[in-house]
Design a protein around this motif. Sequence first.
Motif, PDB file in Angstrom:
ATOM      1  N   ARG A 263     -11.493  12.661   1.973  1.00  0.00           N
ATOM      2  CA  ARG A 263     -12.333  13.293   3.219  1.00  0.00           C
ATOM      3  C   ARG A 263     -13.387  12.753   2.936  1.00  0.00           C
ATOM      4  O   ARG A 263     -14.092  12.160   3.526  1.00  0.00           O
ATOM      5  N   PRO A 264     -13.898  12.650   1.751  1.00  0.00           N
ATOM      6  CA  PRO A 264     -15.409  12.580   1.512  1.00  0.00           C
ATOM      7  C   PRO A 264     -15.482  11.043   1.909  1.00  0.00           C
ATOM      8  O   PRO A 264     -16.702  10.964   2.529  1.00  0.00           O
ATOM      9  N   SER A 265     -15.106  10.526   0.759  1.00  0.00           N
ATOM     10  CA  SER A 265     -15.034   9.216   1.013  1.00  0.00           C
ATOM     11  C   SER A 265     -14.694   8.306   2.918  1.00  0.00           C
ATOM     12  O   SER A 265     -15.618   7.364   2.789  1.00  0.00           O
ATOM     13  N   HIS A 266     -14.380   8.858   3.426  1.00  0.00           N
ATOM     14  CA  HIS A 266     -13.664   9.205   5.226  1.00  0.00           C
ATOM     15  C   HIS A 266     -15.205   9.158   5.811  1.00  0.00           C
ATOM     16  O   HIS A 266     -15.923   7.888   5.912  1.00  0.00           O
ATOM     17  N   ASP A 267     -15.905   9.887   5.287  1.00  0.00           N
ATOM     18  CA  ASP A 267     -17.151  10.975   6.119  1.00  0.00           C
ATOM     19  C   ASP A 267     -18.092   9.555   6.104  1.00  0.00           C
ATOM     20  O   ASP A 267     -19.385   8.683   6.228  1.00  0.00           O
ATOM     21  N   ALA A 268     -18.557   9.900   4.682  1.00  0.00           N
ATOM     22  CA  ALA A 268     -19.591   8.421   4.490  1.00  0.00           C
ATOM     23  C   ALA A 268     -19.157   7.176   4.907  1.00  0.00           C
ATOM     24  O   ALA A 268     -20.083   6.250   4.743  1.00  0.00           O
TER      25      ALA A 268
ATOM     26  N   MET B   5       0.681  -0.912   0.103  1.00  0.00           N
ATOM     27  CA  MET B   5      -0.287   0.513   0.766  1.00  0.00           C
ATOM     28  C   MET B   5       0.652   1.092  -0.397  1.00  0.00           C
ATOM     29  O   MET B   5       2.188   0.968   0.483  1.00  0.00           O
ATOM     30  N   GLU B   6       0.565   2.089  -0.936  1.00  0.00           N
ATOM     31  CA  GLU B   6       1.541   3.644  -0.523  1.00  0.00           C
ATOM     32  C   GLU B   6       0.527   4.753  -0.511  1.00  0.00           C
ATOM     33  O   GLU B   6      -0.465   5.166  -1.454  1.00  0.00           O
ATOM     34  N   LEU B   7       1.389   5.426   0.921  1.00  0.00           N
ATOM     35  CA  LEU B   7      -0.027   6.213   1.413  1.00  0.00           C
ATOM     36  C   LEU B   7       0.361   7.287   0.315  1.00  0.00           C
ATOM     37  O   LEU B   7       1.234   7.388  -0.697  1.00  0.00           O
ATOM     38  N   ARG B   8      -0.433   8.234  -0.080  1.00  0.00           N
ATOM     39  CA  ARG B   8      -0.427   9.606  -0.453  1.00  0.00           C
ATOM     40  C   ARG B   8      -1.174  10.851  -0.161  1.00  0.00           C
ATOM     41  O   ARG B   8      -1.738  10.451   0.808  1.00  0.00           O
ATOM     42  N   VAL B   9      -0.886  11.766  -0.909  1.00  0.00           N
ATOM     43  CA  VAL B   9      -1.061  13.132   0.200  1.00  0.00           C
ATOM     44  C   VAL B   9      -2.661  13.430   0.012  1.00  0.00           C
ATOM     45  O   VAL B   9      -2.633  13.095  -0.897  1.00  0.00           O
ATOM     46  N   GLY B  10      -2.931  13.224   1.158  1.00  0.00           N
ATOM     47  CA  GLY B  10      -4.791  14.133   1.059  1.00  0.00           C
ATOM     48  C   GLY B  10      -5.243  12.344   1.402  1.00  0.00           C
ATOM     49  O   GLY B  10      -6.660  12.735   1.476  1.00  0.00           O
ATOM     50  N   GLN B  11      -4.759  11.022   1.746  1.00  0.00           N
ATOM     51  CA  GLN B  11      -5.841  10.413   2.126  1.00  0.00           C
ATOM     52  C   GLN B  11      -5.714  10.708   3.731  1.00  0.00           C
ATOM     53  O   GLN B  11      -5.496  11.780   4.079  1.00  0.00           O
ATOM     54  N   VAL B  12      -6.394  10.130   4.394  1.00  0.00           N
ATOM     55  CA  VAL B  12      -7.312   9.739   5.940  1.00  0.00           C
ATOM     56  C   VAL B  12      -7.139   8.631   6.289  1.00  0.00           C
ATOM     57  O   VAL B  12      -7.643   7.438   5.415  1.00  0.00           O
ATOM     58  N   VAL B  13      -6.607   8.770   7.167  1.00  0.00           N
ATOM     59  CA  VAL B  13      -6.337   7.186   8.252  1.00  0.00           C
ATOM     60  C   VAL B  13      -6.545   7.460   9.162  1.00  0.00           C
ATOM     61  O   VAL B  13      -6.545   8.688  10.524  1.00  0.00           O
ATOM     62  N   THR B  14      -7.760   6.832  10.108  1.00  0.00           N
ATOM     63  CA  THR B  14      -8.164   6.409  11.546  1.00  0.00           C
ATOM     64  C   THR B  14      -6.783   5.310  11.963  1.00  0.00           C
ATOM     65  O   THR B  14      -7.148   4.103  11.398  1.00  0.00           O
ATOM     66  N   VAL B  15      -7.347   5.492  13.374  1.00  0.00           N
ATOM     67  CA  VAL B  15      -5.881   4.880  14.027  1.00  0.00           C
ATOM     68  C   VAL B  15      -7.900   4.618  15.579  1.00  0.00           C
ATOM     69  O   VAL B  15      -8.023   5.221  15.884  1.00  0.00           O
ATOM     70  N   PHE B  16      -7.405   2.751  15.100  1.00  0.00           N
ATOM     71  CA  PHE B  16      -8.484   3.021  15.829  1.00  0.00           C
ATOM     72  C   PHE B  16      -8.015   2.409  16.934  1.00  0.00           C
ATOM     73  O   PHE B  16      -7.622   0.783  16.693  1.00  0.00           O
ATOM     74  N   ARG B  17      -7.496   2.329  18.090  1.00  0.00           N
ATOM     75  CA  ARG B  17      -7.452   1.694  19.519  1.00  0.00           C
ATOM     76  C   ARG B  17      -8.371   0.952  20.422  1.00  0.00           C
ATOM     77  O   ARG B  17      -9.533   1.640  20.916  1.00  0.00           O
ATOM     78  N   SER B  18      -8.476  -0.145  20.687  1.00  0.00           N
ATOM     79  CA  SER B  18      -9.568  -0.448  21.228  1.00  0.00           C
ATOM     80  C   SER B  18      -8.941  -2.204  21.936  1.00  0.00           C
ATOM     81  O   SER B  18      -8.105  -2.599  22.147  1.00  0.00           O
ATOM     82  N   ARG B  19      -9.697  -1.965  23.415  1.00  0.00           N
ATOM     83  CA  ARG B  19      -9.761  -3.782  24.155  1.00  0.00           C
ATOM     84  C   ARG B  19     -10.997  -4.513  24.426  1.00  0.00           C
ATOM     85  O   ARG B  19     -11.721  -3.476  24.382  1.00  0.00           O
TER      86      ARG B  19
ATOM     87  N   VAL C  82      -7.972  10.803  13.514  1.00  0.00           N
ATOM     88  CA  VAL C  82      -8.605  10.795  12.108  1.00  0.00           C
ATOM     89  C   VAL C  82      -7.568  11.647  11.740  1.00  0.00           C
ATOM     90  O   VAL C  82      -7.281  12.899  12.419  1.00  0.00           O
ATOM     91  N   GLY C  83      -6.450  11.753  10.708  1.00  0.00           N
ATOM     92  CA  GLY C  83      -5.630  12.801  10.576  1.00  0.00           C
ATOM     93  C   GLY C  83      -6.122  12.612   8.925  1.00  0.00           C
ATOM     94  O   GLY C  83      -5.437  11.443   7.928  1.00  0.00           O
ATOM     95  N   VAL C  84      -5.488  13.400   8.996  1.00  0.00           N
ATOM     96  CA  VAL C  84      -5.139  13.903   6.541  1.00  0.00           C
ATOM     97  C   VAL C  84      -3.499  13.693   6.549  1.00  0.00           C
ATOM     98  O   VAL C  84      -2.780  14.528   7.551  1.00  0.00           O
ATOM     99  N   VAL C  85      -2.869  12.882   5.247  1.00  0.00           N
ATOM    100  CA  VAL C  85      -1.706  12.429   5.109  1.00  0.00           C
ATOM    101  C   VAL C  85      -1.083  13.949   4.307  1.00  0.00           C
ATOM    102  O   VAL C  85      -2.106  14.171   3.938  1.00  0.00           O
ATOM    103  N   ASP C  86      -0.660  14.195   5.000  1.00  0.00           N
ATOM    104  CA  ASP C  86       0.158  15.800   5.063  1.00  0.00           C
ATOM    105  C   ASP C  86       1.969  15.407   4.142  1.00  0.00           C
ATOM    106  O   ASP C  86       2.674  16.296   3.352  1.00  0.00           O
ATOM    107  N   HIS C  87       2.267  14.265   4.282  1.00  0.00           N
ATOM    108  CA  HIS C  87       3.391  13.811   4.053  1.00  0.00           C
ATOM    109  C   HIS C  87       3.231  12.484   3.867  1.00  0.00           C
ATOM    110  O   HIS C  87       2.752  12.154   4.599  1.00  0.00           O
ATOM    111  N   ALA C  88       4.034  11.964   2.645  1.00  0.00           N
ATOM    112  CA  ALA C  88       3.819  10.649   2.739  1.00  0.00           C
ATOM    113  C   ALA C  88       5.297   9.975   2.292  1.00  0.00           C
ATOM    114  O   ALA C  88       5.818  11.223   0.217  1.00  0.00           O
TER     115      ALA C  88
END
Length: 105
Positions: free
Chosen positions: A63-68, A1-15, A94-100
Motif C-alpha cells: 500500500r505505501p508504494s502504491h500510494d506514493a 510475474m508472481e502475485l503475492r499476498v499484500g500486493q496492491v493491484v489497480t484495474v484501470f478501465r478506459s475508453r 484498487v484491491g489488496v491481494v489476499d490470496h495468490a
Amino acid sequence: MELRVGQVVTVFRSRLAADAGDEYVEHATRISELARTMPGYVEHKIFTAADGERVTLVTFADRPSHDAWRDHPEHRAAQRAGVDRYYETYSIQVGVVDHAAHFTR
C-alpha cells in the motif's frame, strides 16, 4: 510475474476520446516509464478489447508504494490531463491481494 499476498493491484478501465491522438501516446509512454522507476513497482500491462475498451493492470508491492505512485505529482498531472483531454470514460478499482496462486507447466 508472481502475485503475492499484500500486493496492491489497480484495474484501470478506459475508453480514449476520439481526438486523444499522438499527445496521449507520448504522455502515456512517459508515465509508463516513470511508473517503472517507483520503489515497490512490480509491473503493469495494458490490454485492449475488440470494442476499444482498454484495461491496465498495475501492481505494487504494498500500500505505501502504491500510494506514493498514486500521489506522485507527475502522475497526478497525467490524471488531470486524462480527464481534460484523453479519456471518454474511465473507472478505477484498487484491491489488496489476499490470496495468490501460480502455476507454470
